[in-house]
Motif scaffolding. Structure first.
Motif, mmCIF file in Angstrom:
data_model
loop_
_atom_site.group_PDB
_atom_site.id
_atom_site.type_symbol
_atom_site.label_atom_id
_atom_site.label_comp_id
_atom_site.label_asym_id
_atom_site.label_seq_id
_atom_site.Cartn_x
_atom_site.Cartn_y
_atom_site.Cartn_z
ATOM 1 N N PHE A 94 41.588 29.971 66.454
ATOM 2 C CA PHE A 94 41.298 30.212 65.443
ATOM 3 C C PHE A 94 41.854 30.268 64.129
ATOM 4 O O PHE A 94 42.962 29.478 64.436
ATOM 5 N N VAL A 95 41.167 30.341 63.210
ATOM 6 C CA VAL A 95 41.399 31.303 62.236
ATOM 7 C C VAL A 95 41.703 32.112 61.287
ATOM 8 O O VAL A 95 40.539 33.127 61.270
ATOM 9 N N LYS A 115 28.569 37.814 40.383
ATOM 10 C CA LYS A 115 27.570 36.538 39.733
ATOM 11 C C LYS A 115 28.447 35.913 38.559
ATOM 12 O O LYS A 115 29.564 36.131 38.026
ATOM 13 N N GLY A 116 28.744 34.491 38.880
ATOM 14 C CA GLY A 116 29.594 33.228 38.345
ATOM 15 C C GLY A 116 30.491 33.316 38.589
ATOM 16 O O GLY A 116 31.596 32.790 37.128
ATOM 17 N N VAL A 117 31.227 34.116 38.794
ATOM 18 C CA VAL A 117 32.911 34.716 39.414
ATOM 19 C C VAL A 117 33.239 34.574 41.046
ATOM 20 O O VAL A 117 32.352 34.435 41.529
ATOM 21 N N THR A 118 33.947 33.959 40.845
ATOM 22 C CA THR A 118 34.707 34.208 41.617
ATOM 23 C C THR A 118 35.644 35.604 42.565
ATOM 24 O O THR A 118 35.674 35.957 41.407
ATOM 25 N N GLN A 119 35.880 35.320 43.823
ATOM 26 C CA GLN A 119 36.897 36.959 44.368
ATOM 27 C C GLN A 119 36.985 36.301 45.713
ATOM 28 O O GLN A 119 36.487 35.559 46.491
ATOM 29 N N LYS A 120 38.406 37.116 45.781
ATOM 30 C CA LYS A 120 39.000 36.141 47.022
ATOM 31 C C LYS A 120 38.248 37.500 48.508
ATOM 32 O O LYS A 120 38.095 38.221 48.309
ATOM 33 N N VAL A 121 38.251 36.793 49.089
ATOM 34 C CA VAL A 121 37.953 37.064 50.571
ATOM 35 C C VAL A 121 39.175 36.623 51.473
ATOM 36 O O VAL A 121 39.655 35.741 51.560
ATOM 37 N N ARG A 122 39.236 37.731 52.554
ATOM 38 C CA ARG A 122 39.710 37.331 53.946
ATOM 39 C C ARG A 122 38.972 36.931 54.833
ATOM 40 O O ARG A 122 38.034 37.354 55.295
ATOM 41 N N LEU A 123 39.297 36.001 56.106
ATOM 42 C CA LEU A 123 38.213 35.710 56.855
ATOM 43 C C LEU A 123 38.949 34.988 58.123
ATOM 44 O O LEU A 123 40.173 34.669 58.102
ATOM 45 N N THR A 124 38.931 35.731 59.180
ATOM 46 C CA THR A 124 39.644 36.071 60.352
ATOM 47 C C THR A 124 38.539 35.222 61.973
ATOM 48 O O THR A 124 37.272 35.608 61.746
ATOM 49 N N VAL A 125 38.281 33.922 61.953
ATOM 50 C CA VAL A 125 37.072 33.658 62.872
ATOM 51 C C VAL A 125 37.994 33.661 64.209
ATOM 52 O O VAL A 125 38.875 32.206 64.381
ATOM 53 N N ASP A 126 37.290 34.295 65.427
ATOM 54 C CA ASP A 126 37.367 33.701 66.250
ATOM 55 C C ASP A 126 36.575 32.780 67.600
ATOM 56 O O ASP A 126 35.788 33.710 67.218
#
Length: 140
Positions: free
Chosen positions: A27-28, A44-55
């Motif tokens: 996992f992450v 669009k044209g900008v970044t934003q923070k996302v949080r990922l959890t992958v099992d």
């Protein structure tokens, strides 16, 4: 690496918990990245923070043997799948990102199932999507 107590979230349906019990998992968790994602004009044209959890649940017969990293998939494979997909350019929907990451990781025959959770952390309340896919889901 092995979690014999079950790896589902506390609110997961009983059938989902039963399916995951005894399954080894890589996992992450809670990885926050800058991502070019969103369907609205201001996203669009900008970044934003996302949080990922992958099992990523390993095939039932798979075990690490001989202390050899090459015998089992690595969490680095998950990180690479996310980095490769986000490097391809703007993504409209977090659902698309989740599906693409799941498909890439399930491309490894040693992975039997995957849970991907993605949360947008900016521009409003935390919101997101969680998907669970199996190898059978990946066959098209």
């Amino acid at each position: 690496m092995s979690n014999r107590q079950g790896v589902s979230s506390p609110g997961a349906p009983a059938t989902e918990k039963a399916r995951d019990i005894g399954r080894d998992c890589i996992f992450v968790k809670d990885w926050v990245i800058d991502c070019n994602i969103g369907v609205y004009a201001e996203e669009k044209g900008v970044t934003q923070k996302v949080r990922l959890t992958v099992d990523a649940y390993l095939a039932p017969e798979l075990r690490a043997s001989g202390d050899d990293m090459d015998t089992v998939p690595s969490y680095t494979d998950i990180i690479d799948a996310v980095n490769e997909r986000t490097a391809e350019g703007h993504i409209n929907l977090i659902e698309t990102l989740a599906e693409d990451v799941a498909a890439r990781v399930l491309g490894d025959a040693r992975i039997a199932a995957i849970r991907v959770r993605i949360e947008k952390l900016e521009r409003g309340p935390v919101r997101g999507v969680e998907i669970y896919r199996t190898r059978a889901d990946a066959v098209r």
